[in-house]
Design an enzyme around this catalytic site. Structure first.
Site, PDB file in Angstrom:
ATOM      1  N   ASP A  75      41.007  43.529  29.693  1.00  0.00           N
ATOM      2  CA  ASP A  75      41.175  44.204  31.400  1.00  0.00           C
ATOM      3  C   ASP A  75      40.465  45.267  31.660  1.00  0.00           C
ATOM      4  OD1 ASP A  75      41.553  41.767  32.350  1.00  0.00           O
ATOM      5  OD2 ASP A  75      44.465  41.986  31.978  1.00  0.00           O
TER       6      ASP A  75
ATOM      7  N   ASP B  92      42.838  31.964  38.285  1.00  0.00           N
ATOM      8  CA  ASP B  92      43.826  32.659  38.924  1.00  0.00           C
ATOM      9  C   ASP B  92      45.104  32.134  39.605  1.00  0.00           C
ATOM     10  OD1 ASP B  92      42.253  34.515  37.021  1.00  0.00           O
ATOM     11  OD2 ASP B  92      42.211  35.979  39.397  1.00  0.00           O
TER      12      ASP B  92
HETATM   13  O1  1PR Z   1      48.404  40.022  29.563  1.00  0.00           O
HETATM   14  O2  1PR Z   1      48.712  38.301  28.736  1.00  0.00           O
HETATM   15  O3  1PR Z   1      49.850  38.253  30.816  1.00  0.00           O
HETATM   16  O4  1PR Z   1      47.774  38.147  30.189  1.00  0.00           O
HETATM   17  C1  1PR Z   1      46.867  37.924  31.920  1.00  0.00           C
HETATM   18  C2  1PR Z   1      45.617  37.388  32.753  1.00  0.00           C
HETATM   19  O5  1PR Z   1      46.354  37.360  33.512  1.00  0.00           O
HETATM   20  C3  1PR Z   1      44.834  38.001  32.023  1.00  0.00           C
HETATM   21  O6  1PR Z   1      44.152  37.518  30.941  1.00  0.00           O
HETATM   22  C4  1PR Z   1      44.148  38.919  33.026  1.00  0.00           C
HETATM   23  O7  1PR Z   1      43.067  39.194  32.998  1.00  0.00           O
HETATM   24  C5  1PR Z   1      45.565  38.546  33.908  1.00  0.00           C
HETATM   25  N1  1PR Z   1      45.288  38.764  35.436  1.00  0.00           N
HETATM   26  C6  1PR Z   1      46.404  39.617  35.570  1.00  0.00           C
HETATM   27  N2  1PR Z   1      46.268  40.040  36.741  1.00  0.00           N
HETATM   28  C7  1PR Z   1      45.103  39.892  37.560  1.00  0.00           C
HETATM   29  C8  1PR Z   1      44.835  40.251  38.740  1.00  0.00           C
HETATM   30  O8  1PR Z   1      43.663  39.707  39.130  1.00  0.00           O
HETATM   31  N3  1PR Z   1      45.754  40.529  39.635  1.00  0.00           N
HETATM   32  N4  1PR Z   1      43.187  38.253  36.315  1.00  0.00           N
HETATM   33  C9  1PR Z   1      44.531  38.884  36.603  1.00  0.00           C
HETATM   34  C10 1PR Z   1      42.297  38.936  36.255  1.00  0.00           C
HETATM   35  C11 1PR Z   1      40.449  38.049  36.130  1.00  0.00           C
HETATM   36  C12 1PR Z   1      39.355  37.010  35.462  1.00  0.00           C
HETATM   37  C13 1PR Z   1      38.478  36.800  37.082  1.00  0.00           C
HETATM   38  C14 1PR Z   1      37.260  37.327  37.091  1.00  0.00           C
HETATM   39  C15 1PR Z   1      36.436  36.524  38.101  1.00  0.00           C
HETATM   40  N5  1PR Z   1      42.062  38.213  36.530  1.00  0.00           N
HETATM   41  O9  1PR Z   1      40.331  35.731  35.847  1.00  0.00           O
HETATM   42  O10 1PR Z   1      38.573  35.473  37.192  1.00  0.00           O
HETATM   43  O11 1PR Z   1      37.418  38.986  37.438  1.00  0.00           O
HETATM   44  O12 1PR Z   1      36.530  36.367  38.869  1.00  0.00           O
HETATM   45  P1  1PR Z   1      35.088  36.792  39.672  1.00  0.00           P
HETATM   46  O13 1PR Z   1      34.209  35.894  40.138  1.00  0.00           O
HETATM   47  O14 1PR Z   1      35.803  36.688  41.924  1.00  0.00           O
HETATM   48  O15 1PR Z   1      34.138  38.517  40.305  1.00  0.00           O
HETATM   49  P2  1PR Z   1      48.552  38.689  29.216  1.00  0.00           P
END
Ligand code: 1PR
Length: 561
Positions: free
Chosen positions: A433, A275
């Site tokens: 999400d 991320d």
């Molecule tokens: O909406 O097209 O701009 O895409 C935004 C992208 O960014 C989406 O794929 C969304 O999942 C991701 N995203 C947005 N905000 C966050 C955040 O964390 N604040 N991250 C985010 C999503 C989820 C996974 C994470 C897993 C594994 N993060 O990517 O890596 O949950 O984590 P873990 O193994 O530590 O539990 P758009």
């Protein structure tokens, strides 16, 4: 910018010896870090120049990166004569069969290719570059191919539940002793395709290996100096690079008699996710949240900084990740094409990471401050040009699915539809999400619920999974089940299934959610969020139909290799 490619399961994109995905579940004592094959850099000379047939249909950056990484220079084909003058020709087919043949016929390159092959000059076709050698394909057709090898290219049959596209690491069953595949028998290589050529009596002499997916299909051909592979050597880590090197430098080492092993099953993939966002100083950093909150809980409230994106991606490749994903988590706010550091990260990572790279965040139509309109396709194209093999769409796919479910009409205009039409379904991941919402009874909501394995805080036995946009900030009136079905129909090639409740918690994947969604669609589902131990990966693969599992924190904290 060059015109983007039309669709097909052929991407222009190359882990290592992959008897098991990543290091998870590797037998004891075998999880030392694997390095890509040791590759010497050569001095520039004609013997070190390879001719590349890039007919402008898409991203062949990964192939270019692999060739350069192996120390060779590239000469691009500009005319049919360049084909005939080549000492060594690489043909990474991209796009759809029909449009590729259109271009080749229109430019006279089809005849030049037939002649080059007839002269038995060194040739390596990749993916669609293999399929085009056959008589014809069902894709967009039937459409006639180059007619060098007898046979028809057909789509994998998903009617019995086979997941299509065939994406991931599968082992080769070598049937012919060729230098190209020496040492590769039983090794996993990376495939991504929806169409395949079938073995028959008429083409048996050509086949050098087969692979099993639903049925046995042709994974490579070899006749004299003519070689072609259905997999992507440029995305198959050290094994792929070594295959590539044997073509570029035929006397390179690695000889071993084929063992004629049995074909294996498609391996479950393990994906390392980064991320990425700017911290408060404006530096692009890898961060990691708890339930999507990436700020420190201390008084500073700084964005957590877990390292530099390119360094971590390269390390995960060396450690054996099957794929690497970058999610630009604040892409929904800013304009991604204005995010030059992110594009630079992709460019640099793609020069070092020879497994598939996915990038997501901010893919949507956008009008900038001066009124200039950019389509989501332009944004995606820039990501592809910068080295992405797949793009991932989050928020915009939710809006597209909502509109589709409301009207029942596929407008063809959503980012998801446009990008998958042009680059192929296999290049488009939809990232979901969702947040768990407990209910006492399925009748309480119009969305698909599951009977949960652990009851809710008020003893609720059911839950639905509400989709969100903008990184979990806004909840939408659509469930994960409904969204997954809709985006499959709209052209998604894969689903990245996160779970906000489990993100960063280390308590394991949300099996209820992942089972529900992976049973509902016939495209691959990547389980994400919550991995805290090796056993969590085994559990999600045993209990659900997930094709891959993605994790972040467990890798960043170096809890497993
Ligand atoms: O909406 O097209 O701009 O895409 C935004 C992208 O960014 C989406 O794929 C969304 O999942 C991701 N995203 C947005 N905000 C966050 C955040 O964390 N604040 N991250 C985010 C999503 C989820 C996974 C994470 C897993 C594994 N993060 O990517 O890596 O949950 O984590 P873990 O193994 O530590 O539990 P758009």
């Amino acid at each position: 910018p060059p015109p983007p490619p039309p669709s097909q399961g052929a991407m222009a994109t190359g882990a290592a010896n992959h008897p098991l995905p990543c290091s998870v579940g590797r037998p004891k004592g075998t999880n030392q870090r694997r390095r890509p094959a040791s590759l010497s850099v050569r001095a520039s000379s004609d013997a070190n120049t390879v001719t590349l047939l890039d007919y402008g249909a898409g991203n062949v950056r990964s192939v270019r990166n692999a060739i350069r990484h192996l120390g060779f220079n590239i000469r691009d084909v500009r005319s049919p004569e360049d084909i005939l003058a080549a000492d060594r020709l690489v043909f990474p087919g991209v796009g759809a069969f029909g449009s590729a043949m259109d271009v080749l016929n229109r430019t006279g390159m089809a005849d030049a290719l037939r002649e080059y092959i007839r002269r038995d000059r060194p040739f390596l076709g990749i993916c669609l570059g293999l399929q085009l050698l056959f008589d014809s394909s069902e894709e967009n057709g039937p459409v006639s191919g180059l007619g060098v090898i007898p046979g028809v290219v057909r789509r994998f049959d998903s009617s019995e539940g086979l997941i299509v596209p065939h994406i991931g690491w599968n082992a080769l069953q070598i049937t012919k002793d060729t230098q190209l595949l020496q040492g590769a028998d039983g090794h996993h290589v990376y495939f991504v395709h929806s169409y395949h050529a079938l073995p028959s009596d008429a083409n048996r002499d050509w086949i050098s290996s087969t692979c099993n997916y639903g049925e046995s299909f042709i994974s490579s051909i070899s006749m004299g100096n003519i070689e072609a592979v259905q997999f992507h050597p440029e995305k198959s880590g050290a094994t792929g690079l070594s295959i590539f090197e044997k073509f570029l430098s035929p006397n390179s080492s690695g000889a071993k008699a084929p063992a004629h092993r049995k074909a294996s099953k498609l391996a479950k993939r393990v994906i390392a996710c980064l991320d990425v966002r700017s911290n408060d100083n404006g530096d692009l950093v890898v961060t990691k949240g708890d339930q999507y909150d990436v700020r420190d809980h201390s008084s500073s409230k700084e964005v957590r900084n877990l390292g530099k994106p390119v360094e971590l991606a390269s390390q995960y490749y060396i450690d054996g990740a099957d794929e690497v994903s970058f999610l630009n988590i604040t892409g929904f706010r800013a304009f991604p094409l204005g995010d030059l550091p992110m594009l630079e990260v992709l460019r640099c990572a793609s020069e070092k990471v020879f497994v598939p790279l996915t990038v997501g965040g901010g893919i949507r139509d956008f009008t900038d401050g001066s009124g200039r309109y950019y389509s989501s396709l332009e944004v995606a194209s820039e990501y592809f040009r910068s080295g992405a093999d797949k793009i991932s769409i989050g928020s915009d796919a939710v809006f597209a699915a909502e509109a589709y479910l409301q009207t029942g009409v596929k407008t063809g205009k959503s980012s998801l539809e446009q990008i998958s039409r042009v680059y192929g379904n296999q290049a488009v991941v939809v990232s979901i999400d969702p947040r768990r919402v407990y209910v006492k009874s399925p009748d309480e909501v119009q969305f698909r619920t599951v009977k949960v394995s652990s009851k809710g805080p008020l003893g609720e036995e059911y839950a639905w999974y509400q989709c969100t946009v903008s990184g979990g900030r806004d909840s939408r009136p659509i469930g994960a089940y409904e969204l997954a079905k809709a985006v499959e129909e709209l052209g998604a090639g894969e689903i990245l299934l996160n779970c906000i409740d489990c993100d960063g918690q280390g308590g394991g994947f949300d099996i209820d959610l992942i089972k529900m969604v992976s049973d509902a669609v016939t495209i691959p589902v990547i389980a994400s969020s919550g991995a805290g131990s090796v056993e969590h990966f085994s559990e999600v693969f045993e209990k659900t139909n997930a094709s891959a599992a993605l994790a972040a924190g467990i890798f960043h904290r170096k809890e497993v290799l």
